[in-house]
Design a protein around this motif. Structure first.
Motif, PDB file in Angstrom:
ATOM      1  N   ALA A  15      53.724  37.488  50.600  1.00  0.00           N
ATOM      2  CA  ALA A  15      53.044  38.987  50.410  1.00  0.00           C
ATOM      3  C   ALA A  15      51.929  38.584  49.336  1.00  0.00           C
ATOM      4  O   ALA A  15      51.952  37.878  48.448  1.00  0.00           O
ATOM      5  CB  ALA A  15      54.331  39.551  49.785  1.00  0.00           C
ATOM      6  N   ARG A  16      50.895  39.497  49.887  1.00  0.00           N
ATOM      7  CA  ARG A  16      49.668  39.319  49.193  1.00  0.00           C
ATOM      8  C   ARG A  16      48.993  40.839  48.766  1.00  0.00           C
ATOM      9  O   ARG A  16      49.256  41.656  49.877  1.00  0.00           O
ATOM     10  CB  ARG A  16      48.632  38.654  49.584  1.00  0.00           C
ATOM     11  CG  ARG A  16      48.728  37.093  49.750  1.00  0.00           C
ATOM     12  CD  ARG A  16      47.734  36.260  50.429  1.00  0.00           C
ATOM     13  NE  ARG A  16      47.985  35.014  50.227  1.00  0.00           N
ATOM     14  CZ  ARG A  16      47.190  34.089  50.947  1.00  0.00           C
ATOM     15  NH1 ARG A  16      46.033  34.439  51.459  1.00  0.00           N
ATOM     16  NH2 ARG A  16      47.418  32.776  51.000  1.00  0.00           N
ATOM     17  N   GLU A  52      43.807  34.081  43.322  1.00  0.00           N
ATOM     18  CA  GLU A  52      44.588  33.030  44.036  1.00  0.00           C
ATOM     19  C   GLU A  52      44.020  31.765  43.544  1.00  0.00           C
ATOM     20  O   GLU A  52      44.951  30.638  43.577  1.00  0.00           O
ATOM     21  CB  GLU A  52      44.268  33.263  45.557  1.00  0.00           C
ATOM     22  CG  GLU A  52      44.988  32.362  46.483  1.00  0.00           C
ATOM     23  CD  GLU A  52      44.784  33.162  47.960  1.00  0.00           C
ATOM     24  OE1 GLU A  52      44.868  31.924  48.884  1.00  0.00           O
ATOM     25  OE2 GLU A  52      44.525  34.131  48.131  1.00  0.00           O
ATOM     26  N   ALA A  53      42.852  31.383  43.218  1.00  0.00           N
ATOM     27  CA  ALA A  53      42.582  29.924  42.802  1.00  0.00           C
ATOM     28  C   ALA A  53      43.190  29.772  41.316  1.00  0.00           C
ATOM     29  O   ALA A  53      43.605  28.592  41.212  1.00  0.00           O
ATOM     30  CB  ALA A  53      40.741  29.941  42.667  1.00  0.00           C
ATOM     31  N   PRO A  54      43.207  30.634  40.468  1.00  0.00           N
ATOM     32  CA  PRO A  54      43.630  30.335  39.149  1.00  0.00           C
ATOM     33  C   PRO A  54      45.304  29.794  39.196  1.00  0.00           C
ATOM     34  O   PRO A  54      45.506  29.118  38.647  1.00  0.00           O
ATOM     35  CB  PRO A  54      43.371  31.438  38.181  1.00  0.00           C
ATOM     36  CG  PRO A  54      42.091  32.138  38.843  1.00  0.00           C
ATOM     37  CD  PRO A  54      42.235  31.967  40.301  1.00  0.00           C
ATOM     38  N   LEU A  55      45.708  30.553  40.071  1.00  0.00           N
ATOM     39  CA  LEU A  55      47.320  30.523  40.413  1.00  0.00           C
ATOM     40  C   LEU A  55      47.617  29.286  40.813  1.00  0.00           C
ATOM     41  O   LEU A  55      48.377  28.694  40.513  1.00  0.00           O
ATOM     42  CB  LEU A  55      47.791  31.709  40.848  1.00  0.00           C
ATOM     43  CG  LEU A  55      48.203  32.923  40.274  1.00  0.00           C
ATOM     44  CD1 LEU A  55      48.334  34.159  41.186  1.00  0.00           C
ATOM     45  CD2 LEU A  55      48.856  32.890  39.129  1.00  0.00           C
ATOM     46  N   ALA A  56      46.765  28.919  42.007  1.00  0.00           N
ATOM     47  CA  ALA A  56      46.936  27.613  42.499  1.00  0.00           C
ATOM     48  C   ALA A  56      46.587  26.470  41.768  1.00  0.00           C
ATOM     49  O   ALA A  56      47.384  25.391  41.852  1.00  0.00           O
ATOM     50  CB  ALA A  56      46.049  27.678  43.861  1.00  0.00           C
ATOM     51  N   LEU A  81      38.584  29.619  34.037  1.00  0.00           N
ATOM     52  CA  LEU A  81      39.702  29.820  34.914  1.00  0.00           C
ATOM     53  C   LEU A  81      40.751  30.863  34.193  1.00  0.00           C
ATOM     54  O   LEU A  81      41.373  31.877  34.933  1.00  0.00           O
ATOM     55  CB  LEU A  81      40.571  28.423  35.359  1.00  0.00           C
ATOM     56  CG  LEU A  81      41.398  28.522  36.676  1.00  0.00           C
ATOM     57  CD1 LEU A  81      40.236  28.861  37.776  1.00  0.00           C
ATOM     58  CD2 LEU A  81      41.830  27.223  36.697  1.00  0.00           C
ATOM     59  N   TYR A  82      41.116  30.986  32.995  1.00  0.00           N
ATOM     60  CA  TYR A  82      41.857  31.499  32.223  1.00  0.00           C
ATOM     61  C   TYR A  82      41.379  33.042  32.276  1.00  0.00           C
ATOM     62  O   TYR A  82      42.160  34.149  32.645  1.00  0.00           O
ATOM     63  CB  TYR A  82      42.053  30.716  30.744  1.00  0.00           C
ATOM     64  CG  TYR A  82      42.939  31.801  29.759  1.00  0.00           C
ATOM     65  CD1 TYR A  82      44.443  31.862  29.783  1.00  0.00           C
ATOM     66  CD2 TYR A  82      42.296  32.787  28.768  1.00  0.00           C
ATOM     67  CE1 TYR A  82      45.142  32.544  29.241  1.00  0.00           C
ATOM     68  CE2 TYR A  82      43.079  33.275  28.088  1.00  0.00           C
ATOM     69  CZ  TYR A  82      44.646  33.365  28.234  1.00  0.00           C
ATOM     70  OH  TYR A  82      45.260  34.069  27.407  1.00  0.00           O
ATOM     71  N   LEU A  83      40.324  33.183  32.099  1.00  0.00           N
ATOM     72  CA  LEU A  83      39.498  34.442  31.985  1.00  0.00           C
ATOM     73  C   LEU A  83      39.598  35.245  33.374  1.00  0.00           C
ATOM     74  O   LEU A  83      39.679  36.481  33.538  1.00  0.00           O
ATOM     75  CB  LEU A  83      38.016  34.427  31.318  1.00  0.00           C
ATOM     76  CG  LEU A  83      37.826  34.094  29.971  1.00  0.00           C
ATOM     77  CD1 LEU A  83      36.643  33.798  29.690  1.00  0.00           C
ATOM     78  CD2 LEU A  83      38.599  35.135  29.096  1.00  0.00           C
ATOM     79  N   ARG A  84      39.302  34.405  34.549  1.00  0.00           N
ATOM     80  CA  ARG A  84      39.441  34.936  35.837  1.00  0.00           C
ATOM     81  C   ARG A  84      40.881  35.491  36.188  1.00  0.00           C
ATOM     82  O   ARG A  84      41.115  36.424  36.602  1.00  0.00           O
ATOM     83  CB  ARG A  84      39.058  33.832  36.930  1.00  0.00           C
ATOM     84  CG  ARG A  84      37.596  33.693  36.998  1.00  0.00           C
ATOM     85  CD  ARG A  84      37.150  32.659  37.952  1.00  0.00           C
ATOM     86  NE  ARG A  84      37.974  32.770  39.145  1.00  0.00           N
ATOM     87  CZ  ARG A  84      38.017  31.619  39.975  1.00  0.00           C
ATOM     88  NH1 ARG A  84      37.359  30.618  39.641  1.00  0.00           N
ATOM     89  NH2 ARG A  84      38.725  31.691  41.080  1.00  0.00           N
ATOM     90  N   LEU A  85      41.835  34.703  35.721  1.00  0.00           N
ATOM     91  CA  LEU A  85      43.234  35.213  35.948  1.00  0.00           C
ATOM     92  C   LEU A  85      43.370  36.794  34.891  1.00  0.00           C
ATOM     93  O   LEU A  85      44.005  37.486  35.573  1.00  0.00           O
ATOM     94  CB  LEU A  85      44.065  33.981  35.515  1.00  0.00           C
ATOM     95  CG  LEU A  85      45.655  34.507  35.735  1.00  0.00           C
ATOM     96  CD1 LEU A  85      45.849  34.773  37.183  1.00  0.00           C
ATOM     97  CD2 LEU A  85      46.413  33.370  35.369  1.00  0.00           C
TER      98      LEU A  85
END
Length: 105
Positions: free
Chosen positions: A5-6, A14-18, A94-98
């Motif tokens: 589910a998305r 998606e990228a930061p979590l991956a 990456l942290y800021l993107r998330l």
């Protein structure tokens, strides 16, 4: 293969979590931040995991630009000792993107 589910607007997370969505990867970044220029055996010992467990994660983090290896992968010779340090700018980005994706920032 099952579909995950998305949410319709969740692509940005998606990228930061991956890249960061794994406790071992987060532990690697934390440890390398505490002790820059450290090798994989030391990292594995501190995290209490086998060195073979962290090798693929180190590769992923290096490929994503979150870790800087010395020598870099392109210049490495077989059997050469590699030490790592954190690319603080990339980790922060990456942290800021998330944070933006989940509404914290």
């Amino acid at each position: 293969m099952p579909k995950y589910a998305r949410p319709a607007d969740g692509e940005g997370a998606e990228a930061p979590l991956a890249i960061l969505g794994n406790m071992v990867k987060a532990g690697i970044i934390r440890q390398v931040r505490k002790t820059p220029n450290v090798g994989r055996k030391t990292i594995a010992d501190v995290l209490a995991v086998a060195p073979s467990t962290i090798v693929p994660y180190l590769g992923e983090l290096e490929a994503a630009g979150l870790l800087i290896a010395n020598p870099p992968k392109a210049e490495r010779k077989r059997g050469e000792w590699v030490v790592y340090r954190v690319n603080d700018e990339m980790v922060t980005e990456l942290y800021l993107r998330l944070g933006q994706e989940i509404g914290e920032i």
